[in-house]
Design a protein around this motif. Sequence first.
Motif, PDB file in Angstrom:
ATOM      1  N   TRP A   1       4.327  14.388  -3.363  1.00  0.00           N
ATOM      2  CA  TRP A   1       2.713  14.707  -3.442  1.00  0.00           C
ATOM      3  C   TRP A   1       2.367  13.290  -3.350  1.00  0.00           C
ATOM      4  O   TRP A   1       2.494  12.269  -3.958  1.00  0.00           O
ATOM      5  CB  TRP A   1       2.290  14.973  -4.898  1.00  0.00           C
ATOM      6  N   ASP A   2       1.304  13.085  -2.467  1.00  0.00           N
ATOM      7  CA  ASP A   2       0.674  11.751  -2.110  1.00  0.00           C
ATOM      8  C   ASP A   2      -0.798  11.903  -2.710  1.00  0.00           C
ATOM      9  O   ASP A   2      -1.587  12.595  -2.443  1.00  0.00           O
ATOM     10  CB  ASP A   2       0.310  11.706  -0.260  1.00  0.00           C
ATOM     11  N   GLU A   3      -0.424  11.156  -3.988  1.00  0.00           N
ATOM     12  CA  GLU A   3      -1.650  11.232  -4.903  1.00  0.00           C
ATOM     13  C   GLU A   3      -2.411   9.757  -4.576  1.00  0.00           C
ATOM     14  O   GLU A   3      -2.826   9.165  -5.585  1.00  0.00           O
ATOM     15  CB  GLU A   3      -1.249  11.439  -6.262  1.00  0.00           C
TER      16      GLU A   3
ATOM     17  N   GLY B   1       0.709  -1.261   0.007  1.00  0.00           N
ATOM     18  CA  GLY B   1      -0.046   0.209  -0.028  1.00  0.00           C
ATOM     19  C   GLY B   1       0.636   1.193  -0.001  1.00  0.00           C
ATOM     20  O   GLY B   1       2.013   1.181   0.165  1.00  0.00           O
ATOM     21  N   THR B   2       0.083   2.455  -0.069  1.00  0.00           N
ATOM     22  CA  THR B   2       0.781   3.782  -0.142  1.00  0.00           C
ATOM     23  C   THR B   2       1.229   4.040   1.086  1.00  0.00           C
ATOM     24  O   THR B   2       2.078   4.841   1.468  1.00  0.00           O
ATOM     25  CB  THR B   2      -0.097   4.719  -0.926  1.00  0.00           C
ATOM     26  N   SER B   3       0.789   3.442   2.333  1.00  0.00           N
ATOM     27  CA  SER B   3       1.285   3.497   3.492  1.00  0.00           C
ATOM     28  C   SER B   3       2.681   3.328   3.424  1.00  0.00           C
ATOM     29  O   SER B   3       3.577   3.853   4.208  1.00  0.00           O
ATOM     30  CB  SER B   3       0.578   2.574   4.405  1.00  0.00           C
ATOM     31  N   THR B   4       3.184   2.280   2.779  1.00  0.00           N
ATOM     32  CA  THR B   4       4.585   1.825   2.764  1.00  0.00           C
ATOM     33  C   THR B   4       5.172   2.616   1.887  1.00  0.00           C
ATOM     34  O   THR B   4       6.457   3.262   2.159  1.00  0.00           O
ATOM     35  CB  THR B   4       4.586   0.461   2.331  1.00  0.00           C
TER      36      THR B   4
ATOM     37  N   THR C   1      -2.305   2.491  -6.617  1.00  0.00           N
ATOM     38  CA  THR C   1      -3.014   2.055  -7.791  1.00  0.00           C
ATOM     39  C   THR C   1      -4.153   1.400  -7.505  1.00  0.00           C
ATOM     40  O   THR C   1      -5.298   1.343  -8.121  1.00  0.00           O
ATOM     41  CB  THR C   1      -2.005   1.084  -8.452  1.00  0.00           C
ATOM     42  N   HIS C   2      -4.500   0.503  -6.267  1.00  0.00           N
ATOM     43  CA  HIS C   2      -5.425  -0.125  -5.920  1.00  0.00           C
ATOM     44  C   HIS C   2      -6.687   0.636  -5.597  1.00  0.00           C
ATOM     45  O   HIS C   2      -7.882   0.214  -5.711  1.00  0.00           O
ATOM     46  CB  HIS C   2      -5.118  -1.176  -4.634  1.00  0.00           C
ATOM     47  N   LYS C   3      -6.633   1.982  -5.211  1.00  0.00           N
ATOM     48  CA  LYS C   3      -7.724   2.750  -5.113  1.00  0.00           C
ATOM     49  C   LYS C   3      -8.620   3.553  -6.420  1.00  0.00           C
ATOM     50  O   LYS C   3      -9.393   3.748  -6.296  1.00  0.00           O
ATOM     51  CB  LYS C   3      -7.167   3.938  -4.105  1.00  0.00           C
TER      52      LYS C   3
HETATM   53  C1  LIG Z   1      -3.913  10.261   1.383  1.00  0.00           C
HETATM   54  C2  LIG Z   1      -3.448   8.984   1.660  1.00  0.00           C
HETATM   55  N1  LIG Z   1      -2.612   8.423   1.650  1.00  0.00           N
HETATM   56  C3  LIG Z   1      -2.255   7.340   1.969  1.00  0.00           C
HETATM   57  C4  LIG Z   1      -2.965   6.202   2.104  1.00  0.00           C
HETATM   58  C5  LIG Z   1      -2.553   4.924   2.467  1.00  0.00           C
HETATM   59  O1  LIG Z   1      -2.735   4.300   1.378  1.00  0.00           O
HETATM   60  P1  LIG Z   1      -2.713   2.251   1.387  1.00  0.00           P
HETATM   61  O2  LIG Z   1      -4.151   2.191   1.787  1.00  0.00           O
HETATM   62  O3  LIG Z   1      -2.600   2.154  -0.256  1.00  0.00           O
HETATM   63  O4  LIG Z   1      -1.712   2.058   2.312  1.00  0.00           O
HETATM   64  C6  LIG Z   1      -4.283   6.674   2.394  1.00  0.00           C
HETATM   65  C7  LIG Z   1      -5.552   5.557   2.715  1.00  0.00           C
HETATM   66  O5  LIG Z   1      -6.493   5.927   2.808  1.00  0.00           O
HETATM   67  C8  LIG Z   1      -4.731   8.075   2.073  1.00  0.00           C
HETATM   68  O6  LIG Z   1      -5.943   8.545   2.235  1.00  0.00           O
END
Ligand SMILES: Cc1ncc(COP(=O)(O)O)c(C=O)c1O
Length: 915
Positions: A498-500, A385-388, A575-577
């Motif tokens: 940029w967190d997209e 995930g984008t968390s990582t 990408t999964h979102k």
């Molecule tokens: C702005 C933003 N960045 C990052 C994330 C984390 O993404 P992921 O769920 O792919 O780990 C989220 C999750 O909701 C988010 O809203």
Amino acid sequence: MAKRPAAAAPSTVHDDRIDRLFSIPGARTDRWRSLHAAAQAWARGRGERTAVEAALEELGAYEEFFAYPGTRLVSALRQRIGAGEAEGAASLSRRISESILTRAYKHDGGAWETAEQLADAPPGLVTATMRHEPGVRPYFEMLVVSPGAVERAAHQESELRRLRRPEDAFIYEAVPVGSFEDAIVAILLNPAIAAVTIYEGFDYSSRHQAPVLRSVLAAAGFDAAHVADDDMSITLAGGLKRLRPELDIYLLSDRQVERIAADPRAACVRRVLYSVEELLELHLSVLEGIADRFRTPFFDNLKKYALRPISTFHALPIARGKSVFKSDWIRDMGEFYGLNIFLAESSATTGGLDSLLEPTGNIKEAQAMAARAFGADHVFFVTNGTSTSNKMAHQALVAPGDIVLLDRNCHKSHHYGLVLAGGQPLYIDAFPMTEYSMYGAVPLASIKKALLDLKAEGRLDRAKMVDLTNCTFDGHIYNTRRVMEECLAIKPDLIFLWDEAWFGFARWSPFLRPRTAMGAAEAIEKWVADPASVEAWERQQAELGDSPSQETLLATRLIPDPRKVRLRVYQTNSTHKSMSALRQGSMLLVKDVDFPAVEAQFHEAVFTHASTSPNQQLIASLDVARRQMELEGYGLVANAIEVALDIRRAVNAHPLISKYFRVLGADEMVPAEYRQSGFVDFLKPGVSWQDQVRSMQEDEFCLDPTRMTLVCGTAGYDGTQFKKLMADEYDIQFNKTSRNSVLLQSNINNTRSDVAQLIRVLMQICGKIEDQLAHSGENGRAEFAARVKSLMKDVPDLPNFSHFHEAYRGDAGERTPEGDMRRAFYGAYYPEGCEYVRLEDAQCDRRLKEGPEMISANFVIPYPPGFPIMVPGQVITKETIDFMRKLDVKEIHGYERAKGLKLIRPDHAADSHRK
Ligand SMILES: Cc1ncc(COP(=O)(O)O)c(C=O)c1O
């Protein structure tokens, strides 16, 4: 430069409405259905021929921009209507209408035949060159721009069809147009166009009045006066690429091919061919171009791997599926998922599979293809995930002590990323939207002020990165280019993250792309390379003088020195979102001139955060998501926008639904001061495409139309309640909630049926509310009104970030609020240094009044709103306590109601300061 006739003005405001462009594909299907209904009525003696003629007229000029049904079928239909053959017209219009609706023409050659060939003649008469192979070969359309194209359409179509071979992996049909304007219109309207062939000598102006697009053409800078005759092919190629960068463009000329090929502006052209002799070459090139996007190196190889009879003597017993399918007890899992998922599982990085941690083969290649597609220089696939992805970016780019300017509303992965990296957050507050209990985005003036304050205190060199969410959860889109340019004017080597997470899809819309990180980075890159930019900078320097005041700098749109700019842009996206990747599939995009200097740090970050057992299916889905977006992303995203505009219109215009629910418009989501262009909303009467494009170009913030805040407080529901009701009773799932709203999101998966279902359910709910109010008497109505008032008016003020405790401020100056969050975070690891204060205890109020200050030991994140209202080391103020006390949500991460707030004892904080 040849001066050309000006394009005709839009005929009516109605035609220029924003939703018209996106609704054309759907409206087209409806119109064909209406034509068929009229023809059927005529055939049954219940209607008039004039109605059929009128319905055919209604289809209008737009039909020319689609290969199917094409000139031959349409003229056959016209002939039948003209000859009074009602039955024949009805049957042909039915076939065409059904074929458009079901898209059967993509796979069924019969759909292209006239009724004479198909029904009136024996099947053997249908020519082999016209047949499509049923089902197997993906279908696309090729735009052919050439002089007299429309007149020669039938000839051109059959010429191209004659080139078809059974070996061809794809099948295509031609869309012939004869002018520059029609070419632009065609690629905007017809998402099936995947390649373009341009012959020299075409006209500039369209034969048609296409008012909805005239304003788009003008606003997008396609101004007739700026196109020189001999440049037209190359200018068109550039324009098409600007709108849809994924398209392959071929230029055919019967003169000067060498000159064209050598023109640097022709770099966007895939091949330049000598038109007289190269038709087969063109055909092969076109197929190769599509194959190049279709190829998914990792997924293709995984499929091959799954077919091999492999014995495994390493971990992962589930691979090959024997332990599943032979089991008496878990076979249902195998039956549910199917065999392939087990055959494609492996813990090996050998046997043709690559290693995500150190890719050298097909993962490396797949990442390079993703970089090409997303407009980046490098891409990292991330399977957690984008968390990582965010934590990786922080670790790779930020060293302990570096200052990072960030929105406190950023996803928690940024805050935790900073704890891990040791970076010091300089929190900047977004503008509040108190009435809906949410924050907007961070005003540029606040970011500039923070940078100028750091500069004034001599600590600008410590500022490493600006970290923002684009678009925000609720849809606020930054003016990414302006933010980066003005920040670079203050510090030319700043890094941007940029967190997209939600916005990856935006790459595939020409309207949203300029506002993405990579879209803006590309524009800045071009600007930096343009010699005129230095003059612009020098002019502004002269105007600003030697020592401009902070007020002047804040009020000026700052231009960076292009010679000093180090363009360093990173983007993360889930990408999964927004695309077809499996859950947790994420990408980290890099466009950084100094990437070689940090590449090793990125490898360390991958080693730190990536699992050593990455999931093969996730990697494959990232590869496939890229393929899909490169081949059909434009149409899918346009459809998601159409669905959103439909929902917005249907909810807000419905007499019953709009009594209780409402989707907030751009004017309610973005305060007027940030809508400098004066843009109001997508669907407000009188708002045109030109207004929308100007808003996208000029406004500080825009709204992503696909993110819809639906106010439900006015129906007496809080967000959480309403989300649960919709999920439990109506099987409709929403995104996030606030105190009085829910967030709906349309994506590439939605259809018009989803819209219909939502509207039907909202009507049912409104019907129930009306019934209840009608039967509950005065008291019941008063109770409802009180509930609505409480949800809509008694909203808690949102607490801004206060400040870090003095003990964590280190050498920070007076003006900026950064602090050493990491030291506070680890301070909480010592139980003897911590204390708890319960929110409801008098001690809490006493401490607020008399001290000592309460220092948060950890992150406290209520859901909703989902951002940390306290971070480690932050001094807790009355605003935060008031907010906590008013919060009526159950899920608060970092807070145990029974124990109270976890605090760092002030003496312990002071001790840690001395250490
Ligand atoms: C702005 C933003 N960045 C990052 C994330 C984390 O993404 P992921 O769920 O792919 O780990 C989220 C999750 O909701 C988010 O809203």
